[in-house]
Design a protein around this motif. Structure first.
Motif, PDB file in Angstrom:
ATOM      1  N   ALA A 159      55.951  69.926  82.933  1.00 21.09           N
ATOM      2  CA  ALA A 159      56.124  69.006  82.112  1.00 21.09           C
ATOM      3  C   ALA A 159      55.993  69.193  80.644  1.00 21.09           C
ATOM      4  O   ALA A 159      55.398  70.338  80.402  1.00 21.09           O
ATOM      5  N   LEU A 160      56.594  68.774  79.673  1.00 20.01           N
ATOM      6  CA  LEU A 160      56.846  69.328  78.456  1.00 20.01           C
ATOM      7  C   LEU A 160      55.798  68.196  77.312  1.00 20.01           C
ATOM      8  O   LEU A 160      55.791  67.067  77.628  1.00 20.01           O
ATOM      9  N   SER A 161      55.531  68.911  76.525  1.00 16.99           N
ATOM     10  CA  SER A 161      54.547  68.179  75.212  1.00 16.99           C
ATOM     11  C   SER A 161      55.628  67.417  74.427  1.00 16.99           C
ATOM     12  O   SER A 161      56.708  67.917  73.995  1.00 16.99           O
ATOM     13  N   THR A 162      55.419  66.044  74.432  1.00 19.18           N
ATOM     14  CA  THR A 162      56.457  65.150  73.762  1.00 19.18           C
ATOM     15  C   THR A 162      55.864  64.631  72.265  1.00 19.18           C
ATOM     16  O   THR A 162      56.497  63.893  71.511  1.00 19.18           O
ATOM     17  N   ALA A 163      54.403  64.461  72.276  1.00 18.72           N
ATOM     18  CA  ALA A 163      53.820  63.906  71.016  1.00 18.72           C
ATOM     19  C   ALA A 163      52.464  64.507  70.651  1.00 18.72           C
ATOM     20  O   ALA A 163      51.752  64.897  71.593  1.00 18.72           O
ATOM     21  N   THR A 164      51.971  64.568  69.437  1.00 19.62           N
ATOM     22  CA  THR A 164      50.721  64.902  68.947  1.00 19.62           C
ATOM     23  C   THR A 164      50.257  64.148  67.864  1.00 19.62           C
ATOM     24  O   THR A 164      51.156  63.877  66.950  1.00 19.62           O
ATOM     25  N   ARG A 165      49.236  63.498  68.391  1.00 16.91           N
ATOM     26  CA  ARG A 165      48.713  62.570  67.193  1.00 16.91           C
ATOM     27  C   ARG A 165      47.316  62.994  67.016  1.00 16.91           C
ATOM     28  O   ARG A 165      46.291  63.272  67.843  1.00 16.91           O
ATOM     29  N   ILE A 166      46.891  63.030  65.681  1.00 18.66           N
ATOM     30  CA  ILE A 166      45.555  63.422  65.247  1.00 18.66           C
ATOM     31  C   ILE A 166      44.679  62.240  64.813  1.00 18.66           C
ATOM     32  O   ILE A 166      45.244  61.745  63.750  1.00 18.66           O
ATOM     33  N   ALA A 167      43.466  61.996  64.896  1.00 19.12           N
ATOM     34  CA  ALA A 167      42.778  60.813  64.174  1.00 19.12           C
ATOM     35  C   ALA A 167      41.341  61.225  64.137  1.00 19.12           C
ATOM     36  O   ALA A 167      40.881  62.469  64.510  1.00 19.12           O
ATOM     37  N   ALA A 168      40.547  60.495  63.427  1.00 22.41           N
ATOM     38  CA  ALA A 168      39.133  60.663  63.346  1.00 22.41           C
ATOM     39  C   ALA A 168      38.365  60.777  64.539  1.00 22.41           C
ATOM     40  O   ALA A 168      38.815  59.926  65.323  1.00 22.41           O
ATOM     41  N   GLY A 169      37.148  61.502  64.596  1.00 24.57           N
ATOM     42  CA  GLY A 169      36.628  61.782  66.005  1.00 24.57           C
ATOM     43  C   GLY A 169      35.567  60.769  65.870  1.00 24.57           C
ATOM     44  O   GLY A 169      35.142  59.986  64.996  1.00 24.57           O
ATOM     45  N   SER A 170      34.624  60.787  67.058  1.00 24.39           N
ATOM     46  CA  SER A 170      33.415  59.767  67.104  1.00 24.39           C
ATOM     47  C   SER A 170      32.322  60.353  66.455  1.00 24.39           C
ATOM     48  O   SER A 170      31.370  59.503  66.305  1.00 24.39           O
ATOM     49  N   THR A 171      32.219  61.687  65.699  1.00 25.76           N
ATOM     50  CA  THR A 171      31.122  62.123  65.063  1.00 25.76           C
ATOM     51  C   THR A 171      31.644  62.425  63.669  1.00 25.76           C
ATOM     52  O   THR A 171      32.880  63.154  63.495  1.00 25.76           O
ATOM     53  N   PRO A 172      30.813  62.556  62.603  1.00 30.62           N
ATOM     54  CA  PRO A 172      31.388  63.160  61.112  1.00 30.62           C
ATOM     55  C   PRO A 172      31.726  64.386  61.270  1.00 30.62           C
ATOM     56  O   PRO A 172      31.188  65.195  61.933  1.00 30.62           O
ATOM     57  N   GLY A 173      33.047  64.529  60.770  1.00 30.70           N
ATOM     58  CA  GLY A 173      33.563  65.872  60.723  1.00 30.70           C
ATOM     59  C   GLY A 173      34.616  66.254  61.751  1.00 30.70           C
ATOM     60  O   GLY A 173      35.309  67.224  61.796  1.00 30.70           O
ATOM     61  N   ALA A 174      34.394  65.441  62.906  1.00 31.71           N
ATOM     62  CA  ALA A 174      35.312  65.704  64.105  1.00 31.71           C
ATOM     63  C   ALA A 174      36.581  65.114  64.032  1.00 31.71           C
ATOM     64  O   ALA A 174      36.849  64.245  63.378  1.00 31.71           O
ATOM     65  N   ARG A 175      37.446  65.777  64.654  1.00 33.98           N
ATOM     66  CA  ARG A 175      38.984  65.297  65.019  1.00 33.98           C
ATOM     67  C   ARG A 175      39.417  64.868  66.313  1.00 33.98           C
ATOM     68  O   ARG A 175      39.000  65.752  67.186  1.00 33.98           O
ATOM     69  N   ARG A 176      39.979  63.948  66.749  1.00 32.48           N
ATOM     70  CA  ARG A 176      40.515  63.713  67.981  1.00 32.48           C
ATOM     71  C   ARG A 176      41.936  63.895  67.931  1.00 32.48           C
ATOM     72  O   ARG A 176      42.789  63.487  67.219  1.00 32.48           O
ATOM     73  N   PHE A 177      42.311  64.365  69.346  1.00 32.46           N
ATOM     74  CA  PHE A 177      43.686  64.955  69.475  1.00 32.46           C
ATOM     75  C   PHE A 177      44.084  64.121  70.656  1.00 32.46           C
ATOM     76  O   PHE A 177      43.395  64.022  71.782  1.00 32.46           O
TER      77      PHE A 177
END
Length: 506
Positions: free
Chosen positions: A408-426
Motif C-alpha cells: 500500500a502507498l502513502s497518500t497523505a501526510t497531515r500534521i497538527a498539535a499534539g496532546s502535550t506542549p511541544g508535541a506534534r501529531r502526525f
C-alpha cells in the motif's frame, strides 16, 4: 531585332543552358550520421577548452521582452514532416529572450544528415514584435515533437527540448509540469551550480506508422561534455529511453545523473503561511525510491525555510522519481494550472549503475513560477578526466506507475498539535492494496532519530478502504534539527505498506 530583345533571348538561352548544366552536375551527398557521430563530437570537444555558445547578433531579437517573445509563433503548417503525413511532426522555437544562443538543428534520413535552416517564414510575428529578425540568424532555441497521443485526428505536444539541457514530456491526458535535464553539476554546493547546455540536435525522420521518435543531442559545459540519444515512445505513459556517454574536462564534485526538476509551494503537510483559496499548489508531492529488494520509500516534499539537501544511500536501485500522487481536482481547485493533471516521472536505471546516492534538494520559494525541487542520482565513484561514463535509463512520464506496487502507498501526510506542549501529531493515510488477507493485528512501526514517539496506532479507514496511522512526536530539549521520522505498517512479520520518511524541524 533590337539589342534588348537579343539580350532577353540570350539570357533565356543562358538560363536554359545553366539549368541543363545544373541538372547534369552531381549533387553533393549529405554527410553520413549515426549515434557514434555525436559520441565522437563529445569526445573531441572534451579535449578542448570550453567555449560558450555565440549569442544572437546585435539587433537580432536578443533584447525581447517576455510579452514580445510570446508574440512569436511557429506556423503549424510549416512543421517538419507534416506534408509527408508521418506519425510525428517537429516544430522549432524562435531564439531570443531566455534563449539568446541559437542551436543548430538537423534532420537525419537514411543515415544521412541535412541542416534545418532558420527562416522568418517559419514564424508569425505579432504586433508587439513588428518585424522579423535579420537573415543572419542561424539556428533555433529548441524543438517540440507532436503526435496523435490523445486522439487520432490531432497532433498534441509530446515532448519539448528547450533551455540549457531541460526537456519535458507528457503522457496521455497530462499537462506540462515537472522537467528532466540531461545532467546536473554541483547542485546545492556553495560554489554554485553549473548548468550544461544541449548545443546541437539531430532528429531522425520517422518512418510511416512508426510508434517512436529518435532525437540525438550534443551536451557541453565547462566541466563535462556528453552525447545523448533519446527514444521517445508516446502513450498512456510516455517512455523515453535515454543513452548518455559523458566525458569530463575536469573533476566534478557532484555529478547528478537523470535529474528531475519540479515545483512545490505548499500542500496538506506544509501549508506554511499561504493565504490562498487553493488547498495545494505543486507539480509533485513526493520523492519515491524503489529498491530491487522490493522496498518502497516515500518522502513527502516540503517548501523549507532554508536550503535542504537529503541523501539516500542505495545499492540496488530499481527506480526513483518525483511523483504527483494526488490527482484529485478538489485537492487543488485550480481551473487554469490543472495541477491534478501534472505527470509523475519515474527514472528506471538500465543495466547496473553501481552504488550511489539519490539526493533530494528542496529550495525555499514564495512563488509557484519557481522550480525549487531537484532529485538526481550521484554515483559513489568520483567522475573526472579519463574514462568516459556510459549510462542508460528510462523515463516514464504519466499518471500511473510503470508497475503495480505490491504494498500500500502513502497518500497523505497531515500534521497538527499534539496532546502535550511541544508535541506534534502526525496523521498518515495509506491506500488500499498490498497483501490481501492475513490474520492478526496491524501495527504502525514508527522510528525517530531523536525524541520520543507516543501512541502509534494503525486503523482501517472504512471511507477509503486503506489504512490510517497516527502517532505523536515529543522532541527532546536541545535536539538538533531536523528529526528523521519513518513509519510503515505491518501484520506480524509481513510488511503491508511502503516506508514513509519525513524530516521534521521543530
Amino acid at each position: 531585332m533590337t539589342w534588348a530583345k537579343r539580350w532577353v533571348r540570350g539570357a533565356c538561352a543562358l538560363g536554359v543552358l545553366g539549368s541543363l548544366v545544373a541538372s547534369a552536375a552531381p549533387r553533393a551527398t549529405p554527410p553520413a550520421f549515426s549515434a557514434e557521430t555525436v559520441r565522437a563530437r563529445a569526445r573531441e570537444l572534451a579535449q578542448k577548452p570550453y567555449r560558450a555558445p555565440a549569442p544572437l547578433p546585435q539587433g537580432a531579437f536578443a533584447g525581447l521582452t517576455y510579452d514580445q517573445y510570446r508574440d512569436i509563433r511557429y506556423r503549424p503548417e510549416r512543421a517538419l514532416w507534416r506534408e509527408a503525413g508521418l506519425p510525428f511532426q517537429a516544430q522549432f522555437f524562435h531564439p531570443g529572450l531566455f534563449y539568446p544562443a541559437p542551436l543548430p538543428m538537423h534532420e537525419v534520413e537514411g543515415g544521412r544528415v541535412t541542416a534545418v535552416r532558420f527562416s522568418p517564414q517559419l514564424f508569425t510575428y505579432g504586433p508587439l514584435v513588428k518585424e522579423p529578425p535579420p537573415s543572419s540568424v542561424e539556428g533555433f532555441a529548441g524543438v517540440r515533437l507532436s503526435g496523435p497521443i490523445n486522439r487520432p485526428d490531432y497532433y498534441d505536444e509530446i515532448v519539448v527540448f528547450l533551455g540549457a539541457s531541460y526537456f519535458r514530456a507528457l503522457g496521455r491526458g497530462n499537462v506540462y509540469g515537472l522537467s528532466a535535464r540531461g545532467l546536473a553539476i554541483d547542485t546545492a554546493l556553495p560554489e554554485g551550480e553549473e548548468f550544461p547546455l544541449f548545443r546541437e540536435f539531430w532528429l531522425e525522420k520517422p518512418r510511416p506508422g512508426a510508434d517512436r521518435a529518435v532525437v540525438h543531442a550534443l551536451m557541453d559545459s565547462p566541466s563535462v561534455t556528453g552525447a545523448y540519444r533519446f527514444v521517445i515512445i508516446p502513450g498512456e505513459r510516455t517512455v523515453m529511453e535515454v543513452e548518455a556517454v559523458l566525458h569530463a574536462r575536469k573533476p566534478v564534485k557532484r555529478l547528478g545523473v537523470a535529474p528531475l526538476t519540479s515545483m512545490y509551494l505548499f500542500g496538506e503537510n506544509d501549508r506554511g503561511s499561504a493565504e490562498d483559496f487553493r488547498p495545494e499548489v505543486h507539480d509533485s508531492d513526493g520523492l519515491l525510491l524503489w529498491m530491487k529488494d522490493g522496498e518502497h520509500l516515500w518522502r513527502p516534499l516540503q517548501n523549507p525555510s532554508q536550503l535542504s539537501v537529503s541523501s539516500f544511500q542505495v545499492k540496488g536501485l530499481r527506480a526513483f522519481g518525483l511523483l504527483q500522487r494526488d490527482q484529485a481536482f478538489p485537492s487543488y481547485e485550480d481551473l487554469e494550472a490543472r495541477y491534478d493533471k501534472r505527470p509523475s516521472v519515474w527514472v528506471e536505471p538500465v543495466g547496473e549503475w553501481g552504488p550511489g546516492t539519490v539526493q533530494l534538494v528542496e529550495i525555499p520559494t514564495h512563488e509557484e513560477v519557481n522550480d525549487n525541487i531537484v532529485a538526481y542520482w550521484v554515483p559513489e565513484k568520483p567522475f573526472g578526466p579519463g574514462a568516459p561514463l556510459s549510462l542508460s535509463w528510462k523515463l516514464h512520464w504519466g499518471s500511473e506507475a510503470p508497475e503495480r506496487s505490491q504494498v500500500a502507498l502513502s497518500t497523505a501526510t497531515r500534521i497538527a498539535a499534539g496532546s502535550t506542549p511541544g508535541a506534534r501529531r502526525f496523521v498518515l493515510e495509506f491506500s488500499r492494496g498490498g497483501p490481501e488477507g492475513g490474520e492478526g493485528p496491524v501495527e504502525a512501526v514508527v522510528t525517530a532519530s531523536s525524541g520520543q514517539i507516543l501512541r502509534p496506532i494503525a486503523q482501517h479507514n472504512a471511507a477509503t478502504g486503506g489504512w490510517r496511522a497516527t502517532f505523536e512526536l515529543v522532541p527532546a530539549a536541545g535536539t538538533p534539527a531536523p528529526i528523521e521520522l519513518r513509519c510503515f505498517l505491518r501484520r506480524g512479520t509481513e510488511t503491508l505498506t511502503e516506508t514513509w520518511s519525513y524530516p521534521w524541524t521543530p
